[in-house]
Design an enzyme around this catalytic site. Structure first.
Site, PDB file in Angstrom:
ATOM      1  N   GLU A  83      -7.858  -5.189   5.306  1.00 13.04           N
ATOM      2  CA  GLU A  83      -7.772  -4.846   3.882  1.00 13.04           C
ATOM      3  C   GLU A  83      -6.609  -5.564   3.205  1.00 13.04           C
ATOM      4  O   GLU A  83      -6.709  -5.976   2.056  1.00 13.04           O
ATOM      5  CB  GLU A  83      -7.660  -3.320   3.732  1.00 13.04           C
ATOM      6  CG  GLU A  83      -8.995  -2.646   4.025  1.00 13.04           C
ATOM      7  CD  GLU A  83      -8.901  -1.143   4.218  1.00 13.04           C
ATOM      8  OE1 GLU A  83      -8.492  -0.719   5.319  1.00 13.04           O
ATOM      9  OE2 GLU A  83      -9.215  -0.408   3.283  1.00 13.04           O
ATOM     10  N   ASN A 108       0.875  -1.163   0.000  1.00  6.94           N
ATOM     11  CA  ASN A 108       0.000   0.000   0.000  1.00  6.94           C
ATOM     12  C   ASN A 108       0.917   1.218   0.000  1.00  6.94           C
ATOM     13  O   ASN A 108       1.450   1.614   1.031  1.00  6.94           O
ATOM     14  CB  ASN A 108      -0.891  -0.041   1.248  1.00  6.94           C
ATOM     15  CG  ASN A 108      -1.853   1.122   1.302  1.00  6.94           C
ATOM     16  OD1 ASN A 108      -1.768   2.045   0.494  1.00  6.94           O
ATOM     17  ND2 ASN A 108      -2.755   1.096   2.263  1.00  6.94           N
ATOM     18  N   HIS A 145     -13.039   2.618   0.173  1.00  7.00           N
ATOM     19  CA  HIS A 145     -12.993   1.579   1.206  1.00  7.00           C
ATOM     20  C   HIS A 145     -13.581   0.256   0.700  1.00  7.00           C
ATOM     21  O   HIS A 145     -14.036  -0.569   1.499  1.00  7.00           O
ATOM     22  CB  HIS A 145     -13.802   1.966   2.480  1.00  7.00           C
ATOM     23  CG  HIS A 145     -13.243   3.106   3.254  1.00  7.00           C
ATOM     24  ND1 HIS A 145     -14.058   4.041   3.876  1.00  7.00           N
ATOM     25  CD2 HIS A 145     -11.972   3.464   3.539  1.00  7.00           C
ATOM     26  CE1 HIS A 145     -13.304   4.924   4.507  1.00  7.00           C
ATOM     27  NE2 HIS A 145     -12.040   4.610   4.312  1.00  7.00           N
ATOM     28  N   ARG A 186      -2.500  -2.000  -3.582  1.00  6.95           N
ATOM     29  CA  ARG A 186      -3.735  -1.247  -3.369  1.00  6.95           C
ATOM     30  C   ARG A 186      -3.696  -0.034  -4.310  1.00  6.95           C
ATOM     31  O   ARG A 186      -2.712   0.712  -4.333  1.00  6.95           O
ATOM     32  CB  ARG A 186      -3.799  -0.755  -1.930  1.00  6.95           C
ATOM     33  CG  ARG A 186      -5.004   0.103  -1.707  1.00  6.95           C
ATOM     34  CD  ARG A 186      -4.969   0.770  -0.369  1.00  6.95           C
ATOM     35  NE  ARG A 186      -6.183   1.545  -0.201  1.00  6.95           N
ATOM     36  CZ  ARG A 186      -6.251   2.664   0.497  1.00  6.95           C
ATOM     37  NH1 ARG A 186      -5.180   3.155   1.086  1.00  6.95           N
ATOM     38  NH2 ARG A 186      -7.395   3.301   0.607  1.00  6.95           N
ATOM     39  N   ARG A 245     -13.019  15.448   7.849  1.00 12.59           N
ATOM     40  CA  ARG A 245     -13.850  15.767   6.673  1.00 12.59           C
ATOM     41  C   ARG A 245     -15.294  15.989   7.100  1.00 12.59           C
ATOM     42  O   ARG A 245     -15.812  15.265   7.955  1.00 12.59           O
ATOM     43  CB  ARG A 245     -13.815  14.632   5.659  1.00 12.59           C
ATOM     44  CG  ARG A 245     -12.456  14.383   5.051  1.00 12.59           C
ATOM     45  CD  ARG A 245     -12.561  13.366   3.910  1.00 12.59           C
ATOM     46  NE  ARG A 245     -11.264  12.800   3.612  1.00 12.59           N
ATOM     47  CZ  ARG A 245     -10.996  11.497   3.609  1.00 12.59           C
ATOM     48  NH1 ARG A 245     -11.931  10.610   3.883  1.00 12.59           N
ATOM     49  NH2 ARG A 245      -9.798  11.077   3.333  1.00 12.59           N
TER      50      ARG A 245
END
Ligand code: AMP
Length: 404
Positions: free
Chosen positions: A386, A7, A182, A93, A243
């Protein structure tokens, strides 16, 4: 043989090495603050007697090329990967696959060009992901490399859910639409939920809530995503660490006119200074929960707003799915915050959703079932993984290659 998962972020490189036979973890590492004098690399691994060990390196890592070399050196030193010939494949990823990628793919020059073309949709992430891909390709030659996209799981979302009510030409010409993110996490926990419930995923309506510093919800029917809360970018939807999530777009015009904020300032405001941090000055849910418990008004407000937005999405997705069998909480907050789970399910009993306070307060690494006996909906806490999902999808691509 082994599978390596990478990643590659703008200033970090996360990696995990799996045994191909059972996808058990052999080593996992992180190189942070690449390009900075303070960069640091660490690797944890299991030695030949199965004891967990750690390696650290604090020398500056100037760029991703050097980061890949540091990773290879550390893996070699740990004895977990002595030669790249031990690798059956490498999974990368990749954040944005746009409309081009519905599933993981073996990386070749065409795939690289397509990821490059998608940079305008993910200007921070795709270039960093590509950097990892390019440097690794130079290092490992013919080892198959696979791109696993964050957006791919959401490509099953129907047109009426992915289109915004904007002039249609903006979709046709500029690809303005909901993509969602996601995806590997939503896909992984949905599959784990079906396995845990011992029911075919095809029979289940599931809402997955990935609640970390970034947060998103997904509505999944029969294993296929039909809606998700993040949009064209990860800014839409739930309240997040920094956010804003959903808001009236006219606020931007107002702030631009009244406060003279330009595009970059608005971008920073919504992405980095809003969400939990905007409301109470703090984006770590642990600190916020503690402060709220001690009576801090702003912290309480941030927690309440976060959970209220979540509850609205749960309700919306119950409607979108026409009823739900299971709701999954995952991510740093979803897996660890009992108060967030409690508040986001509060008052939903008439919708068949009843949480058991005692079960909800249990902490364990395995899957935790937290619904009350009379709940019509299963409520599960499932640790996301993940990297495991990327390894599993990489393996699938390699197996398909070997068959054809
Ligand atoms: P992630 O992005 O998935 O790593 O999640 C990060 C978020 O998880 C941060 O807001 C953390 O405060 C939150 N988190 C981690 N552990 C806990 C905990 N024990 N209780 C509440 N929140 C937690």
């Amino acid at each position: 043989m082994k599978i390596l998962v990478l990643n590659s972020g703008s200033s970090s490189l996360k990696f995990q090495l799996f045994k191909k036979a059972d996808l058990s973890v052999l080593a996992s590492g992180l190189i942070e603050q690449i390009g900075d004098a303070k960069s640091a690399a660490q690797l944890s691994f299991f030695d030949s007697s199965g004891v967990e060990q750690e390696l650290k390196q604090n020398a500056p890592v100037v760029d991703h090329r050097e980061a890949i070399k540091v990773m290879a050196d550390m893996l070699r030193a740990s004895g977990t990967l002595v030669d790249t010939e031990e690798l059956a494949g490498i999974g990368h990823r990749v954040v944005h696959g746009g409309e081009s990628f519905h599933q993981p793919v073996r990386i070749d020059e065409n795939v690289i060009s397509a990821i490059e073309e998608l940079i305008p949709l993910a200007p921070l992430h795709n270039p960093a992901n590509l950097m990892g891909i390019r440097v690794t390709m130079e290092h490992v030659g013919p080892t198959p490399q696979v791109a696993v996209f964050d957006t791919a799981f959401h490509q099953s979302i129907p047109e009426h859910a992915y289109l915004y009510a904007l002039p249609y030409s903006l979709y046709e010409k500029k690809k303005v639409r909901r993509y969602g993110f996601h995806g590997t996490s939503h896909a992984y926990v949905a599959r784990q939920a079906a396995l845990y419930l011992d029911r075919p995923v095809e029979e289940l309506n599931i809402i997955t809530l990935h609640l970390g510093n970034g947060a998103s919800a997904a509505a999944i029917r029969g294993g296929k995503c039909i809606d998700t809360s993040m949009g064209m970018t990860p800014l839409e939807g739930l309240v997040m660490g920094t956010r804003s999530g959903d808001l009236d777009p006219a606020i931007l015009f107002y702030l631009s006119r009244e406060s003279g904020l330009d595009i970059d300032a608005l971008d920073t405001l919504l992405n980095k200074e809003s969400g939990l941090k905007g409301i109470c000055g703090e984006n770590d849910m642990r600190t916020i929960s503690q402060a709220a418990e001690q009576g801090d008004h702003q912290a309480k407000l941030a927690l309440t707003i976060f959970c209220y937005r979540l509850r609205k999405y749960i309700g919306a997705y119950m409607a979108a799915l026409g009823g739900v069998d299971c709701i999954v909480f995952t991510g740093g907050i979803g897996e660890n915050s009992a108060i967030v789970r409690q508040l986001s399910c509060q008052g939903m009993e008439r919708l068949g959703l009843c949480l058991d306070g005692k079960k909800n307060s249990i902490r364990q690494k395995e899957i935790l079932e937290i619904q009350a006996g009379d709940s019509q909906v299963s409520l599960l806490v499932i640790p996301t993984d993940e990297e495991h999902e990327i390894a599993s999808q990489t393996l699938q691509v390699i197996d398909e290659m070997n068959v054809s």
